[in-house]
Design a protein around this motif. Structure first.
Motif, PDB file in Angstrom:
ATOM      1  N   VAL A  76     -19.395 -32.167  -4.645  1.00  0.00           N
ATOM      2  CA  VAL A  76     -18.569 -32.719  -3.566  1.00  0.00           C
ATOM      3  C   VAL A  76     -18.103 -34.131  -3.947  1.00  0.00           C
ATOM      4  CG1 VAL A  76     -18.584 -33.456  -1.156  1.00  0.00           C
ATOM      5  CG2 VAL A  76     -19.747 -31.328  -1.826  1.00  0.00           C
ATOM      6  N   SER A  77     -19.040 -34.937  -4.438  1.00  0.00           N
ATOM      7  CA  SER A  77     -18.708 -36.324  -4.778  1.00  0.00           C
ATOM      8  C   SER A  77     -17.658 -36.387  -5.875  1.00  0.00           C
ATOM      9  CB  SER A  77     -19.950 -37.079  -5.258  1.00  0.00           C
ATOM     10  OG  SER A  77     -20.961 -37.002  -4.299  1.00  0.00           O
ATOM     11  N   ALA A  78     -17.773 -35.493  -6.840  1.00  0.00           N
ATOM     12  CA  ALA A  78     -16.827 -35.510  -7.953  1.00  0.00           C
ATOM     13  C   ALA A  78     -15.418 -35.237  -7.448  1.00  0.00           C
ATOM     14  CB  ALA A  78     -17.239 -34.474  -9.001  1.00  0.00           C
ATOM     15  N   ALA A  79     -15.293 -34.198  -6.631  1.00  0.00           N
ATOM     16  CA  ALA A  79     -13.964 -33.864  -6.099  1.00  0.00           C
ATOM     17  C   ALA A  79     -13.454 -35.009  -5.221  1.00  0.00           C
ATOM     18  CB  ALA A  79     -14.027 -32.559  -5.323  1.00  0.00           C
ATOM     19  N   GLU A  80     -14.330 -35.522  -4.356  1.00  0.00           N
ATOM     20  CA  GLU A  80     -13.936 -36.623  -3.462  1.00  0.00           C
ATOM     21  C   GLU A  80     -13.495 -37.851  -4.251  1.00  0.00           C
ATOM     22  OE1 GLU A  80     -16.762 -35.885   0.478  1.00  0.00           O
ATOM     23  OE2 GLU A  80     -17.168 -37.553  -0.894  1.00  0.00           O
ATOM     24  N   ALA A  81     -14.317 -38.204  -5.221  1.00  0.00           N
ATOM     25  CA  ALA A  81     -14.031 -39.421  -5.979  1.00  0.00           C
ATOM     26  C   ALA A  81     -12.675 -39.325  -6.655  1.00  0.00           C
ATOM     27  CB  ALA A  81     -15.119 -39.673  -7.020  1.00  0.00           C
ATOM     28  N   VAL A  82     -12.401 -38.157  -7.246  1.00  0.00           N
ATOM     29  CA  VAL A  82     -11.130 -38.008  -7.936  1.00  0.00           C
ATOM     30  C   VAL A  82      -9.978 -38.036  -6.930  1.00  0.00           C
ATOM     31  CG1 VAL A  82      -9.760 -36.560  -9.468  1.00  0.00           C
ATOM     32  CG2 VAL A  82     -12.211 -36.749  -9.821  1.00  0.00           C
ATOM     33  N   THR A  83     -10.165 -37.355  -5.804  1.00  0.00           N
ATOM     34  CA  THR A  83      -9.102 -37.321  -4.803  1.00  0.00           C
ATOM     35  C   THR A  83      -8.875 -38.702  -4.188  1.00  0.00           C
ATOM     36  OG1 THR A  83      -9.761 -35.062  -4.315  1.00  0.00           O
ATOM     37  CG2 THR A  83      -8.310 -36.145  -2.720  1.00  0.00           C
ATOM     38  N   GLU A 116     -17.372 -43.935 -10.820  1.00  0.00           N
ATOM     39  CA  GLU A 116     -16.741 -43.694  -9.521  1.00  0.00           C
ATOM     40  C   GLU A 116     -17.372 -42.470  -8.845  1.00  0.00           C
ATOM     41  OE1 GLU A 116     -14.482 -45.264  -6.836  1.00  0.00           O
ATOM     42  OE2 GLU A 116     -13.860 -45.872  -8.840  1.00  0.00           O
ATOM     43  N   ILE A 117     -17.605 -41.428  -9.633  1.00  0.00           N
ATOM     44  CA  ILE A 117     -18.219 -40.213  -9.082  1.00  0.00           C
ATOM     45  C   ILE A 117     -19.652 -40.513  -8.634  1.00  0.00           C
ATOM     46  CG2 ILE A 117     -19.062 -37.903  -9.686  1.00  0.00           C
ATOM     47  CD1 ILE A 117     -16.602 -37.628 -11.521  1.00  0.00           C
ATOM     48  N   ASP A 132      -4.634 -34.070  -9.324  1.00  0.00           N
ATOM     49  CA  ASP A 132      -4.960 -32.866  -8.557  1.00  0.00           C
ATOM     50  C   ASP A 132      -5.747 -31.879  -9.414  1.00  0.00           C
ATOM     51  OD1 ASP A 132      -3.668 -34.015  -6.469  1.00  0.00           O
ATOM     52  OD2 ASP A 132      -1.790 -32.920  -6.772  1.00  0.00           O
ATOM     53  N   GLN A 133      -5.249 -31.665 -10.630  1.00  0.00           N
ATOM     54  CA  GLN A 133      -5.956 -30.745 -11.520  1.00  0.00           C
ATOM     55  C   GLN A 133      -7.362 -31.268 -11.840  1.00  0.00           C
ATOM     56  OE1 GLN A 133      -2.853 -32.059 -12.040  1.00  0.00           O
ATOM     57  NE2 GLN A 133      -1.739 -30.859 -13.587  1.00  0.00           N
ATOM     58  N   LEU A 134      -7.448 -32.574 -11.995  1.00  0.00           N
ATOM     59  CA  LEU A 134      -8.728 -33.160 -12.375  1.00  0.00           C
ATOM     60  C   LEU A 134      -9.738 -33.060 -11.231  1.00  0.00           C
ATOM     61  CD1 LEU A 134      -9.815 -34.464 -14.939  1.00  0.00           C
ATOM     62  CD2 LEU A 134      -9.322 -36.687 -13.948  1.00  0.00           C
ATOM     63  N   SER A 135      -9.247 -33.195 -10.019  1.00  0.00           N
ATOM     64  CA  SER A 135     -10.132 -33.074  -8.860  1.00  0.00           C
ATOM     65  C   SER A 135     -10.733 -31.678  -8.813  1.00  0.00           C
ATOM     66  CB  SER A 135      -9.336 -33.378  -7.588  1.00  0.00           C
ATOM     67  OG  SER A 135     -10.119 -33.094  -6.465  1.00  0.00           O
ATOM     68  N   VAL A 136      -9.873 -30.677  -9.003  1.00  0.00           N
ATOM     69  CA  VAL A 136     -10.346 -29.295  -9.025  1.00  0.00           C
ATOM     70  C   VAL A 136     -11.318 -29.096 -10.191  1.00  0.00           C
ATOM     71  CG1 VAL A 136      -9.629 -26.885  -9.341  1.00  0.00           C
ATOM     72  CG2 VAL A 136      -8.249 -28.428  -7.933  1.00  0.00           C
ATOM     73  N   SER A 137     -10.936 -29.607 -11.361  1.00  0.00           N
ATOM     74  CA  SER A 137     -11.778 -29.433 -12.549  1.00  0.00           C
ATOM     75  C   SER A 137     -13.134 -30.097 -12.374  1.00  0.00           C
ATOM     76  CB  SER A 137     -11.100 -30.040 -13.774  1.00  0.00           C
ATOM     77  OG  SER A 137      -9.839 -29.506 -13.950  1.00  0.00           O
ATOM     78  N   ALA A 138     -13.126 -31.258 -11.744  1.00  0.00           N
ATOM     79  CA  ALA A 138     -14.383 -31.979 -11.556  1.00  0.00           C
ATOM     80  C   ALA A 138     -15.335 -31.161 -10.694  1.00  0.00           C
ATOM     81  CB  ALA A 138     -14.114 -33.353 -10.927  1.00  0.00           C
ATOM     82  N   ALA A 139     -14.828 -30.675  -9.582  1.00  0.00           N
ATOM     83  CA  ALA A 139     -15.680 -29.879  -8.692  1.00  0.00           C
ATOM     84  C   ALA A 139     -16.136 -28.600  -9.391  1.00  0.00           C
ATOM     85  CB  ALA A 139     -14.927 -29.551  -7.405  1.00  0.00           C
ATOM     86  N   THR A 189     -18.714 -36.207 -18.315  1.00  0.00           N
ATOM     87  CA  THR A 189     -17.259 -36.401 -18.326  1.00  0.00           C
ATOM     88  C   THR A 189     -16.589 -35.402 -19.269  1.00  0.00           C
ATOM     89  OG1 THR A 189     -17.826 -38.731 -18.169  1.00  0.00           O
ATOM     90  CG2 THR A 189     -15.512 -38.201 -18.397  1.00  0.00           C
ATOM     91  N   GLN A 190     -17.229 -35.127 -20.383  1.00  0.00           N
ATOM     92  CA  GLN A 190     -16.679 -34.145 -21.327  1.00  0.00           C
ATOM     93  C   GLN A 190     -16.542 -32.780 -20.675  1.00  0.00           C
ATOM     94  OE1 GLN A 190     -17.795 -33.833 -25.464  1.00  0.00           O
ATOM     95  NE2 GLN A 190     -19.113 -35.605 -25.264  1.00  0.00           N
TER      96      GLN A 190
END
Lengths: 402, 402
Positions: free
Chosen positions: A50-57, A277-278, B46-53, B275-276
């Motif tokens: 959740v944090s990863a998606a939130e942080a990026v968004t 950030e994440i 946007d892509q990165l947010s999805v990828s992160a999650a 991150t990788q």
């Protein structure tokens, strides 16, 4: 390529061998008692997702930039607050985020130690730290540990003697005072005070590696050396054991003066802003104390299972100190035993450990073995220790000809 | 604290000053023509947010561990494939992920250069690289660039002369052959071939910093030096300019032999596995070529706007090479101009740039200024260049007394 090139002399600072030996692992159900890794099932995956998606968004554009948004600032504040729990009172500009505590060791060494300068360490000591000191071309001297940490009395004698004979005083004394890797011991309060006094009297830096201190099995508290002489301690800690090592985030706390020196090395600007950030997003809504308490309960149980299994399988053949925290049990065999000699046989039988000599500066420590109880399951601990004992007794009955 | 401590001698390798001067910025609408940063609105958020999650959910436990899951392997494969597009044919074990190309510079320097060894660089050169060489206590010699890159003829003369007079041959020649930072120039194919031959003949390593090569405004292709003499090139690249610098991920390609040396430094195991893993997830379903093409189109437009604005505002007072790619325009003023002298005035008026001297080893290059067109908007470019010109003409009419 058929081109033939002249040979090339690489820099002298490059060590000739890796910091730790390796074995060939063949079985799919291999038991890694060698891995000083956190237990993966305790990682806060759901929250982190959740944090990863939130942080990026929320902060993506800035998180992807060098400078970051509030992220790095938020992490610094979190570190500052958490440090207070351990008695460390630091300004934000005294805290530097690093790529794990290993980078902290490297940076501290590079600002303090010229080739030929002296670094004093514990024996045994953390192999990656030893490699960093070798890479800095330091002259390394080691001092034994006992049940309550490094023999500060011997350090004091050596300092007296060095001063008397106009021999070099160390620039740096590296110690892991709390839940020592690999020794499992903890430096007593008395010894901490004395070591801090020595740093003042003899004017050296203490590099305090506190990577395991949150994993406290007893509730006993020990003051970080930093709190005793902040002007002469570079304090290192890491998120590796408490959140996840893959983040590769740790921190360094020191005098502003020291931080400035590290910044002058200028090794690539802000550290992993995106990951910070994440992590900041995670920590913002995370019951950290509860998480750490649950980690500590889990690892204490693992320790107990391993201690019991060792007594069961090895009987009087080994001795060890029961650690008050951390990841490791440091087995001592009889002096004629050389654990390196059954390392590969153990691997062939399905269990790995780290042999004693990897933790020493000089060729010594052969009679030790480091077992890690953090990464594996209880069932694996019991089975792994049993296999290790079988390996050992086979070796004892039929030792490698020397 | 009232404690008084003796003074302490830090290591000689610590540089005495930062690699780049700073100015005080006060205006909220300040225009950063100094920042060599990617344009944040082009990050694939946007892509990165999805990828992160996804990455955390799918591979979280392993991504948080030191060794990672398939992540690092997936990144290596991506790098291998992308390198082929540029003619670089590397095995997976010849690729090492680094914390941005700046860590690549640091690692390469540390394995190649002992204190007192010689490193040859371009003048101007990237300031963080110069700082890394200073930190390695190298003797740095610089060679000027012209319209098609560094003066390889002068390097050749210097090598001849060094050999004839039994003077030191460099261990390392550092170059940014494609879309030079700050010079904006690109090394011609002929010069590349000659430099590669010199590396073979005189037995030095070329450190090829290729950070900007994907940002190609013309379609012209230049062979990486690595393709000309892979045994004597350490090739560096980075995700900083093409995905986002906050990731702090780059890579190094070299002979297996060189990679082994770097690994012996053992500076903390796998690099930013977490991150990788996220980046691997992104790249798996990412139209990378389209992304890079769109970046290149955008930055070319920005370059054109800046070039036009410079001609408009400065007229004959400056000259520059129109870069075929990358981020920078390198302004040359008349020789009596010292851009450092109006750096702070420009900041006071709301625009920052990097003064020429930051890019040189010796005290020279005062008549240059680096402007970056990547980070700011077109409107800011036009306004920033106008403010800079106003600052310059004010300085010209009323120079700082020297």
């Amino acid at each position: 390529m058929t081109r033939r090139l002249a040979s090339f002399s690489f820099a002298k600072r490059v060590p000739s061998t890796p910091s730790i030996g390796s074995t060939t692992v063949t079985k799919p159900d291999h038991i890694h008692l060698s891995f000083g890794f956190a237990a993966p099932h305790l990682f806060p995956i759901d929250q982190l997702s959740v944090s990863a998606a939130e942080a990026v968004t929320l902060h993506g554009r800035k998180a992807l930039q060098y400078s970051g948004s509030g992220g790095p600032g938020k992490i610094l504040k979190w570190i500052q607050n958490r440090s207070l729990v351990h008695g460390i009172n630091a300004e934000l500009n005294q805290i530097l985020v690093t790529y794990g505590s290993t980078q902290g060791i490297d940076l501290a060494t590079r600002i303090l130690v010229d080739p030929g300068d002296h670094v004093w360490v514990e024996s045994p000591s953390f192999f990656s730290a030893l490699q960093a000191f070798r890479t800095a071309e330091a002259v390394i001297t080691s001092f034994p540990i006992d049940e309550d940490g490094v023999r500060v009395d011997l350090i004091e004698n050596a300092l007296l003697e060095a001063k008397r004979n106009h021999k070099p005083i160390p620039k740096l004394v590296y110690t892991m005072p709390t839940y020592h890797n690999p020794g499992g011991v903890t430096l007593s309060v008395e010894k901490r005070k004395r070591l801090a006094e020595l740093a003042e009297t003899y004017n050296f830096y203490i590099l305090e590696d506190d990577a395991y201190s949150e994993l406290n099995f007893t509730g006993n508290k020990y003051p970080p050396l930093y709190t005793l002489i902040p002007e002469r301690v570079i304090y290192l800690n890491t998120f590796s054991k408490i959140i996840g090592p893959g983040l590769r985030l740790g921190w360094l706390i020191a005098d502003q003066h020291v931080i400035d020196k590290v910044r002058l090395l200028n090794l690539g600007g802000s550290i992993g802003v995106f990951t910070q950030e994440i992590l900041a997003q995670l920590l913002e809504n995370f019951a950290f104390q509860g998480h750490v308490d649950s980690l500590s309960r889990h690892y204490r149980k693992q320790r107990d299972v391993m201690a019991e299994a060792i007594k069961e399988s090895f009987g009087e053949h080994v001795s060890f100190h029961l650690p008050e925290g951390g990841f490791y049990i440091w087995l001592r065999f009889d002096d004629h035993v050389n654990t390196s000699e059954f390392l590969q046989d153990a691997a062939n039988r399905g269990v790995s450990f780290v042999d004693g000599k990897s933790f020493f500066v000089k060729p010594e420590g052969y009679q030790y073995a480091r077992l890690c109880f953090s990464y594996v399951s209880e069932e694996q601990i019991v089975r792994g220790v049993k296999i290790l004992a079988d390996t050992y007794f086979a070796y004892l009955n039929n030792p490698v000809p020397s």
